[in-house]
Write a protein that holds these residues in place. Structure first.
Motif, short mmCIF file in Angstrom:
data_model
loop_
_atom_site.label_atom_id
_atom_site.label_comp_id
_atom_site.label_asym_id
_atom_site.label_seq_id
_atom_site.Cartn_x
_atom_site.Cartn_y
_atom_site.Cartn_z
N HIS A 14 0.82 -1.21 0.00
CA HIS A 14 0.00 0.00 0.00
C HIS A 14 0.86 1.27 0.00
O HIS A 14 2.02 1.25 0.39
CB HIS A 14 -0.98 0.02 1.18
CG HIS A 14 -0.35 -0.18 2.52
ND1 HIS A 14 0.20 -1.37 2.95
CD2 HIS A 14 -0.19 0.67 3.56
CE1 HIS A 14 0.67 -1.24 4.18
NE2 HIS A 14 0.45 0.00 4.58
N LEU A 15 0.26 2.34 -0.48
CA LEU A 15 0.86 3.66 -0.50
C LEU A 15 0.34 4.42 0.72
O LEU A 15 -0.86 4.40 1.00
CB LEU A 15 0.47 4.41 -1.78
CG LEU A 15 0.90 5.86 -1.90
CD1 LEU A 15 2.42 5.98 -1.95
CD2 LEU A 15 0.28 6.47 -3.15
N VAL A 16 1.24 5.07 1.45
CA VAL A 16 0.88 5.78 2.67
C VAL A 16 1.28 7.24 2.54
O VAL A 16 2.36 7.54 2.04
CB VAL A 16 1.61 5.16 3.89
CG1 VAL A 16 1.29 5.92 5.17
CG2 VAL A 16 1.27 3.68 4.03
N SER A 17 0.42 8.12 3.01
CA SER A 17 0.78 9.54 3.13
C SER A 17 0.60 9.95 4.59
O SER A 17 -0.29 9.46 5.27
CB SER A 17 -0.06 10.42 2.21
OG SER A 17 -1.38 10.51 2.69
N ILE A 18 1.49 10.82 5.03
CA ILE A 18 1.39 11.34 6.39
C ILE A 18 1.50 12.86 6.29
O ILE A 18 2.52 13.40 5.83
CB ILE A 18 2.50 10.78 7.31
CG1 ILE A 18 2.47 9.24 7.31
CG2 ILE A 18 2.34 11.32 8.73
CD1 ILE A 18 3.60 8.60 8.08
N GLU A 19 0.47 13.54 6.71
CA GLU A 19 0.43 15.00 6.66
C GLU A 19 1.42 15.59 7.66
O GLU A 19 1.73 14.96 8.68
CB GLU A 19 -0.98 15.49 6.99
CG GLU A 19 -2.04 15.11 5.97
CD GLU A 19 -1.93 15.89 4.68
OE1 GLU A 19 -1.38 17.01 4.68
OE2 GLU A 19 -2.42 15.37 3.66
N PRO A 20 1.90 16.81 7.40
CA PRO A 20 2.81 17.46 8.35
C PRO A 20 2.23 17.49 9.76
O PRO A 20 1.04 17.76 9.95
CB PRO A 20 2.94 18.88 7.78
CG PRO A 20 2.73 18.70 6.31
CD PRO A 20 1.66 17.64 6.21
N GLY A 21 3.06 17.15 10.73
CA GLY A 21 2.64 17.17 12.14
C GLY A 21 1.88 15.94 12.59
O GLY A 21 1.55 15.84 13.77
N GLN A 22 1.62 14.99 11.70
CA GLN A 22 0.82 13.81 12.05
C GLN A 22 1.70 12.58 12.29
O GLN A 22 2.87 12.54 11.90
CB GLN A 22 -0.20 13.52 10.95
CG GLN A 22 -1.19 14.64 10.73
CD GLN A 22 -1.99 14.93 11.98
OE1 GLN A 22 -2.59 14.04 12.58
NE2 GLN A 22 -2.02 16.20 12.39
N VAL A 23 1.09 11.55 12.91
CA VAL A 23 1.76 10.29 13.22
C VAL A 23 0.89 9.16 12.71
O VAL A 23 -0.33 9.17 12.86
CB VAL A 23 1.94 10.12 14.74
CG1 VAL A 23 2.57 8.77 15.06
CG2 VAL A 23 2.76 11.25 15.33
N ARG A 24 1.52 8.16 12.10
CA ARG A 24 0.83 6.92 11.72
C ARG A 24 1.59 5.77 12.34
O ARG A 24 2.79 5.86 12.59
CB ARG A 24 0.78 6.76 10.20
CG ARG A 24 -0.07 7.83 9.56
CD ARG A 24 -0.32 7.51 8.14
NE ARG A 24 -1.30 6.43 8.09
CZ ARG A 24 -2.35 6.44 7.27
NH1 ARG A 24 -2.55 7.43 6.47
NH2 ARG A 24 -3.18 5.43 7.26
N GLY A 25 0.90 4.70 12.55
CA GLY A 25 1.54 3.52 13.13
C GLY A 25 1.03 3.31 14.53
O GLY A 25 -0.16 3.12 14.73
N ASN A 26 1.94 3.39 15.50
CA ASN A 26 1.61 3.06 16.89
C ASN A 26 0.95 1.69 16.95
O ASN A 26 -0.14 1.52 17.47
CB ASN A 26 0.74 4.15 17.53
CG ASN A 26 1.56 5.35 17.92
OD1 ASN A 26 2.62 5.21 18.53
ND2 ASN A 26 1.12 6.53 17.55
#
Length: 136
Positions: free
Chosen positions: A40-52
């Motif tokens: 998959h393709l993932v985008s993360i906006e400025p200041g955001q967190v993905r995962g955890n």
């Protein structure tokens, strides 16, 4: 427990004045069906967190190709480590059971390719388990 690996792709990137190309899977994929299901393709906006989260029976691969991120992981559990990742042509391998998160501290969107592959026989555990990773 195996540690998170940062793989330098200098020798695998084909680059010229037009840009670059990289064949991601040769020599790394054991079970193509896992990769096809989870790629998959993932985008993360400025200041955001993905995962955890963590993956009990899967290793996860991350290929950041645009923007800057900070990968945080717990290895061993309770000891948070971090490293800056960016479009510098590195591939990240996260072993099963290692909690991880990716933060975007930059001013532009971070883009990456991600996929998971089973490394242990399927058990009763879920593929992904929520787990907060924070050094704050």
């Amino acid at each position: 427990m195996t540690s998170v690996a940062f793989i330098d792709l200098k020798e695998e990137i084909n680059a010229d004045d037009r840009g670059f190309s990289f064949f991601v899977f040769p020599g790394r994929v054991r079970k193509a069906q896992d990769v096809l299901r989870s790629f998959h393709l993932v985008s993360i906006e400025p200041g955001q967190v993905r995962g955890n989260h963590l993956h009990p029976g899967h290793e996860e691969w991350l290929y950041p190709f645009h923007g800057i991120g900070v990968l945080q992981w717990e290895a061993p559990p309770g000891q948070v480590q971090e490293r800056v990742v960016s479009g510098n042509r590195a591939l990240v391998r996260i072993p099963p059971g290692v909690a991880h998160a990716l933060k975007n501290p930059g001013l532009e969107i971070l883009y990456l390719l991600a996929w998971r592959e089973a490394v242990e026989p399927a058990g009763q555990e879920p593929e992904t388990v929520a787990r907060l990773v924070s050094s704050d």
